[in-house]
Design an enzyme around this catalytic site. Structure first.
Site, PDB file in Angstrom:
ATOM      1  N   GLY A  32      20.993  30.144 -15.211  1.00 39.88           N
ATOM      2  CA  GLY A  32      20.956  30.895 -16.473  1.00 39.88           C
ATOM      3  C   GLY A  32      20.576  29.936 -17.592  1.00 39.88           C
ATOM      4  CG  LEU A  33      18.544  31.620 -20.969  1.00 42.75           C
ATOM      5  CD1 LEU A  33      18.605  32.663 -22.087  1.00 42.75           C
ATOM      6  CD2 LEU A  33      17.207  30.877 -20.985  1.00 42.75           C
ATOM      7  CB  SER A  34      20.834  25.646 -22.407  1.00 44.19           C
ATOM      8  OG  SER A  34      21.751  24.791 -23.043  1.00 44.19           O
ATOM      9  CB  SER A  39      29.543  24.276 -17.550  1.00 39.41           C
ATOM     10  OG  SER A  39      28.246  23.787 -17.554  1.00 39.41           O
ATOM     11  CB  SER A 106      17.885  26.438 -11.352  1.00 42.17           C
ATOM     12  OG  SER A 106      17.087  26.431 -10.192  1.00 42.17           O
TER      13      SER A 106
HETATM   14  N1  LIG Z   1      14.503  21.257 -22.997  1.00 38.39           N
HETATM   15  C1  LIG Z   1      15.646  21.606 -22.436  1.00 38.39           C
HETATM   16  N2  LIG Z   1      15.744  22.780 -21.758  1.00 38.39           N
HETATM   17  C2  LIG Z   1      16.917  23.124 -21.167  1.00 38.39           C
HETATM   18  N3  LIG Z   1      18.039  22.342 -21.195  1.00 38.39           N
HETATM   19  C3  LIG Z   1      17.973  21.166 -21.869  1.00 38.39           C
HETATM   20  C4  LIG Z   1      16.801  20.756 -22.509  1.00 38.39           C
HETATM   21  N4  LIG Z   1      17.035  19.536 -23.070  1.00 38.39           N
HETATM   22  C5  LIG Z   1      18.296  19.209 -22.805  1.00 38.39           C
HETATM   23  N5  LIG Z   1      18.886  20.168 -22.083  1.00 38.39           N
HETATM   24  C6  LIG Z   1      20.242  20.038 -21.533  1.00 38.39           C
HETATM   25  O1  LIG Z   1      20.067  19.819 -20.138  1.00 38.39           O
HETATM   26  C7  LIG Z   1      20.740  20.780 -19.379  1.00 38.39           C
HETATM   27  C8  LIG Z   1      19.793  21.474 -18.402  1.00 38.39           C
HETATM   28  O2  LIG Z   1      19.533  20.630 -17.337  1.00 38.39           O
HETATM   29  P1  LIG Z   1      19.380  21.213 -15.887  1.00 38.39           P
HETATM   30  O3  LIG Z   1      19.350  20.031 -14.991  1.00 38.39           O
HETATM   31  O4  LIG Z   1      20.390  22.241 -15.646  1.00 38.39           O
HETATM   32  O5  LIG Z   1      17.955  21.910 -15.996  1.00 38.39           O
HETATM   33  S1  LIG Z   1      16.855  22.270 -14.912  1.00 38.39           S
HETATM   34  O6  LIG Z   1      17.512  22.996 -13.779  1.00 38.39           O
HETATM   35  O7  LIG Z   1      16.242  21.038 -14.440  1.00 38.39           O
HETATM   36  O8  LIG Z   1      15.884  23.116 -15.626  1.00 38.39           O
HETATM   37  C9  LIG Z   1      21.275  21.819 -20.325  1.00 38.39           C
HETATM   38  O9  LIG Z   1      22.609  22.018 -19.895  1.00 38.39           O
HETATM   39  P2  LIG Z   1      23.358  23.440 -19.982  1.00 38.39           P
HETATM   40  O10 LIG Z   1      23.461  23.697 -21.466  1.00 38.39           O
HETATM   41  O11 LIG Z   1      24.674  23.161 -19.331  1.00 38.39           O
HETATM   42  O12 LIG Z   1      22.534  24.448 -19.264  1.00 38.39           O
HETATM   43  C10 LIG Z   1      21.153  21.211 -21.700  1.00 38.39           C
HETATM   44  O13 LIG Z   1      22.397  20.691 -22.110  1.00 38.39           O
HETATM   45  N1  LIG Z   2      32.294  35.525 -21.356  1.00 35.11           N
HETATM   46  C1  LIG Z   2      32.006  34.239 -21.370  1.00 35.11           C
HETATM   47  N2  LIG Z   2      31.752  33.561 -20.212  1.00 35.11           N
HETATM   48  C2  LIG Z   2      31.462  32.244 -20.239  1.00 35.11           C
HETATM   49  N3  LIG Z   2      31.382  31.491 -21.364  1.00 35.11           N
HETATM   50  C3  LIG Z   2      31.609  32.110 -22.541  1.00 35.11           C
HETATM   51  C4  LIG Z   2      31.926  33.494 -22.594  1.00 35.11           C
HETATM   52  N4  LIG Z   2      32.098  33.848 -23.886  1.00 35.11           N
HETATM   53  C5  LIG Z   2      31.913  32.727 -24.610  1.00 35.11           C
HETATM   54  N5  LIG Z   2      31.647  31.682 -23.819  1.00 35.11           N
HETATM   55  C6  LIG Z   2      31.416  30.329 -24.336  1.00 35.11           C
HETATM   56  O1  LIG Z   2      30.011  30.015 -24.178  1.00 35.11           O
HETATM   57  C7  LIG Z   2      29.852  28.629 -23.961  1.00 35.11           C
HETATM   58  C8  LIG Z   2      29.092  28.466 -22.688  1.00 35.11           C
HETATM   59  O2  LIG Z   2      28.863  27.105 -22.493  1.00 35.11           O
HETATM   60  P1  LIG Z   2      28.654  26.493 -21.063  1.00 35.11           P
HETATM   61  O3  LIG Z   2      29.647  27.021 -20.089  1.00 35.11           O
HETATM   62  O4  LIG Z   2      28.574  25.009 -21.258  1.00 35.11           O
HETATM   63  O5  LIG Z   2      27.227  27.097 -20.683  1.00 35.11           O
HETATM   64  P2  LIG Z   2      26.073  26.460 -19.785  1.00 35.11           P
HETATM   65  O6  LIG Z   2      26.724  25.601 -18.735  1.00 35.11           O
HETATM   66  O7  LIG Z   2      25.357  27.647 -19.208  1.00 35.11           O
HETATM   67  O8  LIG Z   2      25.209  25.667 -20.717  1.00 35.11           O
HETATM   68  C9  LIG Z   2      31.241  28.005 -23.901  1.00 35.11           C
HETATM   69  O9  LIG Z   2      31.562  27.478 -25.165  1.00 35.11           O
HETATM   70  C10 LIG Z   2      32.138  29.213 -23.582  1.00 35.11           C
HETATM   71  O10 LIG Z   2      33.448  29.073 -24.073  1.00 35.11           O
END
Ligand SMILES: Nc1ncnc2c1ncn2[C@@H]1O[C@H](COP(=O)(O)OS(=O)(=O)O)[C@@H](OP(=O)(O)O)[C@H]1O
Ligand SMILES: Nc1ncnc2c1ncn2[C@@H]1O[C@H](COP(=O)(O)OP(=O)(O)O)[C@@H](O)[C@H]1O
Length: 196
Positions: A32-34, A39, A106
């Site tokens: 899913g999206l960042s 996590s 991913s």
């Molecule tokens: N350009 C860009 N696009 C997306 N994400 C970014 C980028 N730059 C840094 N980050 C940070 O890196 C985390 C994503 O890395 P991943 O290894 O999960 O990405 S991937 O599967 O290789 O696409 C992602 O973590 P999550 O927020 O936990 O998803 C971000 O914190």
């Molecule tokens: N229903 C929900 N399920 C999961 N996270 C949520 C929800 N509502 C709010 N959040 C918040 O959204 C953020 C998600 O961050 P994180 O888990 O690091 O996402 P990712 O790993 O996809 O980047 C956290 O701060 C979390 O507390």
């Protein structure tokens, strides 16, 4: 691949490790999206599994990229290599008898398909954390979207790089579910994989 390599067959097999642990081992891939909640839900699920005495390990994008994958960026090629290594690491953990919870953006269907192939379809469970870009940007927990809008980050998934929506995930999680509800729902769906 180097052609002069011959696989060494370990004496202790995966089935024996599963037997010793008393449960199955497989990969749960959170995509899913960042900021979508990957996590948060993966760690909530790990806690549930840990309490059930299941051997688990979380692989998280940010953490893996600070270590073994620190030489990789966010180009499509680097993401593919990141995902390839994650798949291989997951395979080792599965072989060791663990339930792997991998939380990675991913974004490419092809890469997720390759992960599934590497670990094997039977040992793969895909969770699509379906939180909209609007909601992720509103959360902006790491300030990445703000930076992407300001042009300080290129290749930001959902803004300047694609996210290919999973077509056939094993389960879809929505922001309307609390992390605890999401984790409990996933547990219900993976329960049969835990039973030997
Ligand atoms: N350009 C860009 N696009 C997306 N994400 C970014 C980028 N730059 C840094 N980050 C940070 O890196 C985390 C994503 O890395 P991943 O290894 O999960 O990405 S991937 O599967 O290789 O696409 C992602 O973590 P999550 O927020 O936990 O998803 C971000 O914190
Ligand atoms: N229903 C929900 N399920 C999961 N996270 C949520 C929800 N509502 C709010 N959040 C918040 O959204 C953020 C998600 O961050 P994180 O888990 O690091 O996402 P990712 O790993 O996809 O980047 C956290 O701060 C979390 O507390």
């Amino acid at each position: 691949m180097e052609e002069n390599l011959v696989e060494y067959r370990y004496k202790i097999k995966r089935a024996q490790r599963r037997e010793l642990n008393g449960h199955g081992s497989f990969l749960v891939l959170f995509t899913g999206l960042s900021g979508s909640g990957k996590s948060t839900v993966a760690n909530t699920l790990e806690k549930l599994l840990f309490e059930l005495k299941i051997k688990t390990y979380v692989l998280d994008g940010d953490n893996i990229r600070r270590g073994i994958n620190q030489n990789l960026g966010f180009s499509p090629e680097d993401r593919s290599e990141n995902n390839r290594r994650i798949a291989e690491i997951s395979k080792l953990f599965i072989d060791a008898g663990c339930v792997v919870l991998a939380a990675f953006v991913s974004p490419y269907k092809k890469d997720r398909e390759n992960i599934k192939q590497t670990v094997g379809a039977d040992d793969f469970f895909e969770v699509f954390v379906n939180t909209s870009i609007e909601e992720c940007e509103r959360r902006d927990t790491k300030g990445l979207y703000k930076k992407a809008r300001a042009g300080e980050i290129t290749n930001m998934t959902g803004i300047s790089a694609p996210y290919e929506t999973p077509e056939n995930p094993d389960i879809v999680i929505f922001p309307a579910y609390s992390p605890e509800e999401s984790a409990a729902l996933i547990l219900e769906h993976i329960n049969h994989k835990l039973v030997l």
